[in-house]
Design an enzyme around this catalytic site. Structure first.
Site, PDB file in Angstrom:
ATOM      1  N   GLY A   1       0.844  -1.194   0.000  1.00  0.00           N
ATOM      2  CA  GLY A   1       0.000   0.000   0.000  1.00  0.00           C
ATOM      3  C   GLY A   1       0.874   1.236   0.000  1.00  0.00           C
ATOM      4  O   GLY A   1       0.989   1.984  -0.980  1.00  0.00           O
TER       5      GLY A   1
ATOM      6  N   CYS B   1      -8.837  21.350  18.654  1.00  0.00           N
ATOM      7  CA  CYS B   1      -8.689  21.601  20.088  1.00  0.00           C
ATOM      8  C   CYS B   1      -8.109  20.390  20.797  1.00  0.00           C
ATOM      9  O   CYS B   1      -8.792  19.719  21.588  1.00  0.00           O
ATOM     10  CB  CYS B   1     -10.047  21.984  20.667  1.00  0.00           C
ATOM     11  SG  CYS B   1     -10.698  23.422  19.841  1.00  0.00           S
TER      12      CYS B   1
HETATM   13  N1  LLP Z   1      -1.697  -6.353   4.049  1.00  0.00           N
HETATM   14  C1  LLP Z   1      -2.243  -6.337   5.280  1.00  0.00           C
HETATM   15  C2  LLP Z   1      -2.877  -7.548   5.787  1.00  0.00           C
HETATM   16  C3  LLP Z   1      -2.189  -5.168   6.061  1.00  0.00           C
HETATM   17  O1  LLP Z   1      -2.719  -5.170   7.275  1.00  0.00           O
HETATM   18  C4  LLP Z   1      -1.579  -3.997   5.539  1.00  0.00           C
HETATM   19  C5  LLP Z   1      -1.525  -2.761   6.311  1.00  0.00           C
HETATM   20  C6  LLP Z   1      -1.044  -4.064   4.239  1.00  0.00           C
HETATM   21  C7  LLP Z   1      -1.109  -5.252   3.531  1.00  0.00           C
HETATM   22  C8  LLP Z   1      -0.391  -2.882   3.583  1.00  0.00           C
HETATM   23  O2  LLP Z   1       0.743  -2.489   4.252  1.00  0.00           O
HETATM   24  P1  LLP Z   1       1.727  -1.376   3.634  1.00  0.00           P
HETATM   25  O3  LLP Z   1       2.349  -1.965   2.389  1.00  0.00           O
HETATM   26  O4  LLP Z   1       0.924  -0.180   3.314  1.00  0.00           O
HETATM   27  O5  LLP Z   1       2.704  -1.151   4.702  1.00  0.00           O
HETATM   28  N2  LLP Z   1      -2.128   3.636   9.185  1.00  0.00           N
HETATM   29  C9  LLP Z   1      -0.772   3.157   9.409  1.00  0.00           C
HETATM   30  C10 LLP Z   1      -0.483   1.919   8.615  1.00  0.00           C
HETATM   31  C11 LLP Z   1      -1.443   0.781   8.897  1.00  0.00           C
HETATM   32  C12 LLP Z   1      -1.153  -0.446   8.076  1.00  0.00           C
HETATM   33  C13 LLP Z   1      -2.216  -1.451   8.245  1.00  0.00           C
HETATM   34  N3  LLP Z   1      -2.051  -2.618   7.474  1.00  0.00           N
HETATM   35  C14 LLP Z   1       0.202   4.281   9.087  1.00  0.00           C
HETATM   36  O6  LLP Z   1      -0.241   5.362   8.707  1.00  0.00           O
HETATM   37  O7  LLP Z   1       1.409   4.138   9.255  1.00  0.00           O
END
Ligand code: LLP
Length: 428
Positions: free
Chosen positions: A291, A358
């Site tokens: 992602g 706030c």
């Molecule tokens: N696959 C699964 C099962 C996941 O839980 C996630 C992310 C991904 C793939 C994708 O991961 P990436 O390639 O984006 O690292 N909101 C947080 C990140 C939460 C990630 C949750 N899961 C932030 O802003 O750092």
């Protein structure tokens, strides 16, 4: 690499001047570079060339329909975590048959919807969920394709809120329990077809080591499940980290040339180079769920400075974006480089950049040395393309910001700014 750089003294996204976007669409404003998204997708796809694979973009990172459409056009599959995300993928022209559905708490309605749409696999996170999936599929008279998420108990060495592959995390099934679970399911669950295995150890991993550790640990298990249960795929998850510090300069070749081999952040090439040899002889289709590394460096949040306040302890720059627009600093102590849209001189001032919400947690940086900017001037919060807009809220009854997609010299509004009327419409 990404599509943001100063040209003729002003920050551009590809061929579009960000100041002109801030003026015509207002701020806070998310701006994404289509070229960067495509480039990152293609680089990752190429890095995995040596093995049968599919890049299933993790929709949660940035789920705007236009972003999904762009990736569907590139040939991406999709990793979803809700019925809502499946709906978005379908709206954007993506194929359900190339969607994997992750998450620990799928509801009956979501399972039914995904079965009706014919997704590729449910990535199941517990035995209870697998049994429930079998029950719902049986009631509908269909077979549910599934993979169990293995928790390999590997330390991802990332922020504790985004680490998922340790036994104490709520995700997946313990490594030691997986083989027995597959054996039980093969015997007892006639409406489930176990077609794969999945893992994901965490997000924003900046070193290849935890990935290697997890792949080496799980590979023998994946081979065993292939032999005993005929599984076809192994999803190794997402998690590849991106550049937050010095993001702007990392868009230039010079920056990469200046770095020694050891100082270079994890690249998509390195990821493929290290993992492909460890995966290619398994005879399994390898799925990836990236992602952040697709969308993160492809987006910025533009915000305008409203006021400057000099206190006895600190100087605050108060801007018109808040933690409701970009929550990463407040939630994960996330760092986002802040750069003025007009190219600054060398002088730096120590400031806090804060929003209008706030809450004391409503800041984008604390005690950082930044180039100076004045009320009325706009700045960009870099690396905001992933987990930015998607985590935004209406807290303090603030409308959601608009989103713009730049492609070459073309800029399109891909989501309108919410109006005050939108905010209350469902309550009337
Ligand atoms: N696959 C699964 C099962 C996941 O839980 C996630 C992310 C991904 C793939 C994708 O991961 P990436 O390639 O984006 O690292 N909101 C947080 C990140 C939460 C990630 C949750 N899961 C932030 O802003 O750092």
């Amino acid at each position: 690499m990404h599509g943001f750089a100063y040209r003729n003294g002003s920050l551009h996204c590809e061929d579009v001047d960000l100041q002109s976007l801030a003026e015509s669409h207002g701020t806070p404003l998310y701006v994404y570079s289509a070229g960067t998204i495509r480039d990152h997708y293609r680089r990752l796809d190429q890095a995995l060339e040596g093995v049968d694979h599919e890049v299933a973009y993790a929709v949660k990172a940035n789920s705007n329909l236009s972003v999904l459409r762009l990736l569907a056009d590139e040939g991406a599959g999709f990793d979803i975590v809700s019925g809502g995300e499946l709906f978005r993928v379908i709206e954007a022209g993506g194929e359900p048959a190339r969607c994997t559905f992750a998450g620990v708490g799928k509801t009956r309605r979501e399972i039914e919807y995904a079965l009706e749409q014919g997704i590729y696999s449910f990535n199941v996170e517990s035995e209870a969920e697998l049994r429930y999936l079998d029950q719902v599929a049986g009631e509908l008279g269909v077979t549910a394709p599934a993979a169990v998420r293995v928790n390999p108990n590997v330390d991802a060495r990332t922020h504790k809120y985004i680490s998922t592959g340790k036994s104490e995390n709520k995700f997946g099934v313990d490594f030691e329990q997986i083989a027995d679970l597959y054996a039980r399911a093969a015997k007892d669950l006639p409406n489930v077809r176990l077609r794969g295995i999945q893992m994901h150890i965490g997000s924003q991993l900046t070193s290849i080591q935890p990935f290697i550790e997890a792949v080496e640990k799980v590979a023998p298990l994946a081979a065993r499940l292939r032999d005993e249960h005929g599984i076809e795929f192994w999803s190794i998850g997402g998690g590849i980290g991106i550049i937050y510090q010095d993001c702007l300069r990392s868009g230039t070749i010079d920056w990469w040339d200046e770095k020694s081999e050891q100082d270079r952040p994890l690249t998509l090439d390195e990821y493929g180079r290290e993992l492909v040899p460890r995966l290619r002889d398994l005879g399994l289709r390898i799925l990836l769920e990236p992602g952040r590394c697709i969308a993160g460096n492809a987006g910025v949040l533009l915000t305008t400075c409203l006021y400057e306040k000099k206190g006895s302890a600190k100087t605050f720059k108060i801007v018109d974006a808040g933690m409701n627009d970009l929550i990463r600093p407040a939630l994960y102590e996330g760092y986002h480089e802040i750069v003025p849209l007009r190219e600054p001189g060398a002088e730096r001032l120590k400031v806090d950049v804060v929003g209008p919400i706030c809450e004391s947690g409503d800041f984008f940086c604390q005690d950082h040395e930044l180039p100076d900017f004045q009320p009325g001037e706009a700045v960009a919060l870099m690396s905001s393309g992933a987990y930015g807009f998607v985590m935004a809220s209406n807290y303090n009854t603030r409308p959601m910001p608009a989103e713009v997609l730049v492609d070459g010299d073309k800029a399109s509004v891909i989501r309108k700014r919410q109006t005050l009327e939108d905010l209350v419409a469902a309550e009337r």
